[in-house]
Design a protein around this motif. Structure first.
Motif, PDB file in Angstrom:
ATOM      1  N   PHE A  59      39.226  31.150  42.237  1.00  0.00           N
ATOM      2  CA  PHE A  59      40.581  30.746  42.650  1.00  0.00           C
ATOM      3  C   PHE A  59      40.559  29.572  43.625  1.00  0.00           C
ATOM      4  O   PHE A  59      41.540  28.826  43.711  1.00  0.00           O
ATOM      5  N   ASP A  96      43.044  40.223  44.552  1.00  0.00           N
ATOM      6  CA  ASP A  96      42.817  39.597  43.252  1.00  0.00           C
ATOM      7  C   ASP A  96      41.687  38.588  43.434  1.00  0.00           C
ATOM      8  O   ASP A  96      41.702  37.803  44.387  1.00  0.00           O
ATOM      9  N   ASP A 107      38.248  37.518  36.208  1.00  0.00           N
ATOM     10  CA  ASP A 107      39.471  37.549  37.035  1.00  0.00           C
ATOM     11  C   ASP A 107      40.041  38.953  37.009  1.00  0.00           C
ATOM     12  O   ASP A 107      40.606  39.354  35.997  1.00  0.00           O
ATOM     13  N   HIS A 108      39.863  39.707  38.095  1.00  0.00           N
ATOM     14  CA  HIS A 108      40.600  40.968  38.116  1.00  0.00           C
ATOM     15  C   HIS A 108      40.963  41.429  39.510  1.00  0.00           C
ATOM     16  O   HIS A 108      40.601  40.796  40.499  1.00  0.00           O
ATOM     17  N   GLU A 203      47.378  42.666  33.457  1.00  0.00           N
ATOM     18  CA  GLU A 203      47.541  42.845  34.901  1.00  0.00           C
ATOM     19  C   GLU A 203      48.954  43.254  35.300  1.00  0.00           C
ATOM     20  O   GLU A 203      49.732  42.437  35.781  1.00  0.00           O
ATOM     21  N   HIS A 232      49.208  46.069  42.043  1.00  0.00           N
ATOM     22  CA  HIS A 232      48.665  45.157  41.030  1.00  0.00           C
ATOM     23  C   HIS A 232      47.250  45.588  40.674  1.00  0.00           C
ATOM     24  O   HIS A 232      46.385  45.677  41.553  1.00  0.00           O
ATOM     25  N   GLU A 234      44.208  44.839  37.559  1.00  0.00           N
ATOM     26  CA  GLU A 234      43.896  43.904  36.468  1.00  0.00           C
ATOM     27  C   GLU A 234      42.489  44.157  35.942  1.00  0.00           C
ATOM     28  O   GLU A 234      41.572  44.392  36.717  1.00  0.00           O
TER      29      GLU A 234
HETATM   30 MG    MG Z   1      43.852  38.018  38.787  1.00  0.00          MG
END
Ligand code: MG
Ligand code: MG
Length: 271
Positions: A59, A96, A107-108, A203, A232, A234
């Protein structure tokens, strides 16, 4: 029409490698999420951990995001920026995380309890995580994007929760956000059809109250409109032989938290 970027078996293994670095990072953070700890401190730990595993934070710098982790406490939905405010007992914190290795992203995300939380908030976390698996179960051959969205929405709304509309899951690969978009709401049988070689991030972002959100002036932070908590979770999933194959795992988190669960077993085809 945009490309679906179907992945070869080799490419899926590279995405798995990046996804597992994220899984381990979240596992490492699990012991660190405590009252008094700042999200900036957790962010620094994660950056070091990811680099030590031969990857880059996925990110950091993406769309100019300033940090390694999106850290979204309580009423924040996603995209929160780490800061020097200590977490406190009873908070929840959605973390995240992305990692980039060999040119492929993982990505989780997971929402953690900080110390003891209310039973009402605990229920929100449990339902949101369960809805993720409801969605993954619908990610199979001949189903469509709307089937995953429907599964998540139908499950969460049966608890009276709000399903965020403006932010969605996505395809994943050499690019963090690829086609197709994977909304957490939808109608059965609608949208793009799933085929082998698709890799997606599913997600659910689920609010205790209204599904409506507010975007803040920093350009990143998103909160619930009624300031009630949001959760959230994911995972990254490939479609292999017509079935969902989980590339990420919460096993490292569960190990630290002492949670025994078989929730991922049905999505482990090859491991
Ligand atoms: Mg993510
Ligand atoms: Mg994502």
């Amino acid at each position: 029409m945009k490309m679906l970027n179907l992945k070869t078996a080799e490419e899926i293994e590279l995405i798995r490698e990046s996804a597992l670095i994220v899984s381990k990072t979240l596992g490492m953070l699990t012991t660190e999420v405590q009252p008094g700890v700042t999200t900036l401190h957790l962010d620094a730990l994660a950056e070091t951990f990811i680099r030590d595993h031969g990857a880059e934070p996925g990110f950091l710098g993406l769309y100019d995001f300033p940090n390694t982790l999106c850290m979204s406490p309580n009423e924040q939905v996603v995209h929160g920026i780490p800061n020097d405010t200590p977490l406190k007992e009873g908070d929840i914190i959605s973390i995240d995380c992305g990692a980039l290795k060999n040119g492929f992203y993982g990505d989780h995300a997971y929402t953690f309890a900080v110390g003891e939380i209310s039973s009402k908030t605990q229920k929100l976390l449990e339902v949101t995580k369960a809805s993720l698996y409801e969605g993954i179960r619908a990610f199979k051959k001949n189903n469509r994007v709307g089937d995953v969205g429907f599964a998540i929405q139908n499950y969460c709304e049966s608890f009276g929760y709000g399903v965020v509309r403006e932010l969605v899951g996505h395809g994943l690969g050499r690019v963090m956000h690829e086609e197709p978009e994977m909304p957490n709401y939808g109608r059965r049988g609608r949208g793009k059809k799933f085929v082998d070689g698709m890799v997606v991030a599913i997600e659910p972002m689920i609010n205790m109250g209204t599904h409506r959100i507010k975007q803040h002036s920093d350009g990143w932070t998103i909160t619930t409109k009624d300031n009630l908590p949001s959760a959230h979770f994911e995972h990254n999933i490939a479609l292999v032989d017509g079935k969902p194959e989980l590339l990420s795992t919460f096993a490292y988190i569960n190990e630290v938290l002492g949670i025994e669960t078989d929730e991922e077993v049905e999505f482990r085809i090859r491991k």
